[in-house]
Design a protein around this motif. Structure first.
Motif, mmCIF file in Angstrom:
data_model
loop_
_atom_site.group_PDB
_atom_site.id
_atom_site.type_symbol
_atom_site.label_atom_id
_atom_site.label_comp_id
_atom_site.label_asym_id
_atom_site.label_seq_id
_atom_site.Cartn_x
_atom_site.Cartn_y
_atom_site.Cartn_z
ATOM 1 N N LEU A 1 0.822 -1.209 0.000
ATOM 2 C CA LEU A 1 0.000 0.000 0.000
ATOM 3 C C LEU A 1 0.858 1.262 0.000
ATOM 4 C CD1 LEU A 1 -2.781 -1.078 2.502
ATOM 5 C CD2 LEU A 1 -3.152 -0.402 0.127
ATOM 6 N N ASP B 1 -5.274 -2.587 5.201
ATOM 7 C CA ASP B 1 -5.032 -1.168 5.450
ATOM 8 C C ASP B 1 -5.391 -0.827 6.899
ATOM 9 O OD1 ASP B 1 -4.259 1.376 4.893
ATOM 10 O OD2 ASP B 1 -5.917 1.867 3.544
ATOM 11 N N GLU C 1 -0.756 2.670 8.730
ATOM 12 C CA GLU C 1 -0.237 2.596 7.365
ATOM 13 C C GLU C 1 -0.469 3.907 6.629
ATOM 14 O OE1 GLU C 1 1.222 1.666 3.747
ATOM 15 O OE2 GLU C 1 1.375 0.266 5.447
ATOM 16 N N MET C 2 -1.671 4.451 6.768
ATOM 17 C CA MET C 2 -1.981 5.711 6.098
ATOM 18 C C MET C 2 -1.156 6.860 6.663
ATOM 19 S SD MET C 2 -5.685 7.575 5.528
ATOM 20 C CE MET C 2 -6.301 6.199 4.558
#
Length: 242
Positions: free
Chosen positions: A142, A173, A177-178
């Motif tokens: 990702l 996700d 992670e973001m």
């Protein structure tokens, strides 16, 4: 059940209630096509685009949106120029050296870089039409999917990015992670001093805190966060400290 006219009226009111969308200066045309809401027009920036889609999707009865919204480019560029810049950015990014890059120009498909033997980086394909960059293929995580989109958004002639990259193997996700992807975008932007910026993410909402030396950097940092795939909203709490 609301009629198409009632739905588009409700969406129009919702768009007008968000100042960042700026419908007074950047009108958005609304319509219904086989039960789907069609949104078309040119907005000021990616923040306005994402906010417009978010406001429309929140209206009861809007199940699917056909997104034809485009962002006003910072500079007019031909599709060929945008494509060249996109390829240069993707090929030149050290964190993506293990990923193959393929370009589609009309019916012609060319491999610019083949993924190294044994690499799990995958291969991405890039094409441009009317200022819209489409990313296809599969990448190994990702983080790579998100970084590729940010690199393309930084090109001044881009009007939209369609990120169709898959992740192989599939990856779950999460907020961490973001947040990490936003931090990487800030660190890689030469126009931002990311050392004193903190990033927090919850359910697609990114909050930026800390200090920056100018209002311009405050704005650029916020836009970098908006460019990250999956970000629905950015809360900018950065303080300008001269």
């Amino acid at each position: 059940m609301a009629t198409p006219e009632e739905l588009t009226r409700a969406v129009h009111l919702a768009l007008g209630s968000e100042p960042r969308i700026g419908v007074a200066h950047h009108p958005i045309r609304l319509g219904m096509e086989w039960g789907d809401l069609v949104m078309e027009g040119e907005v000021e920036d990616v923040a306005a685009k994402k906010l417009a889609l978010e406001r429309a999707a929140a209206i009861p009865g809007v199940d699917r949106i056909i997104d034809k919204l485009r962002v006003r480019p910072a500079r007019k560029m031909t599709d060929g120029q945008v494509l060249q810049h996109a390829c240069d950015a993707l090929l030149g990014e050290p964190a993506m050296q293990h990923i193959g890059v393929r370009v589609r120009d009309g019916k012609e498909v060319r491999d610019l870089r083949v993924a190294p033997p044994g690499s799990r980086g995958g291969t991405l394909e890039v094409r441009v039409e009317d200022g819209v960059v489409t990313l296809d293929g599969d990448v190994g995580g990702l983080g790579a999917k998100r970084l590729a989109e940010v690199l393309v958004w930084w090109i001044p002639g881009v009007r939209d990015v369609v990120n169709g990259l898959g992740v192989d193997p599939r990856e779950q996700d999460n907020d961490g992670e973001m947040a990490e992807s936003v931090r990487i975008a800030l660190e890689k932007d030469p126009l931002v001093d990311a050392g004193s910026i903190q990033v927090a993410t919850r359910h697609g909402v990114v909050t930026l805190t800390g200090a920056v030396p100018s209002s311009e950097q405050r704005h650029i940092a916020e836009m970098d966060a908006w460019y990250v795939w999956g970000v629905d909203r950015v809360v900018n709490r950065l303080q300008v400290v001269h």
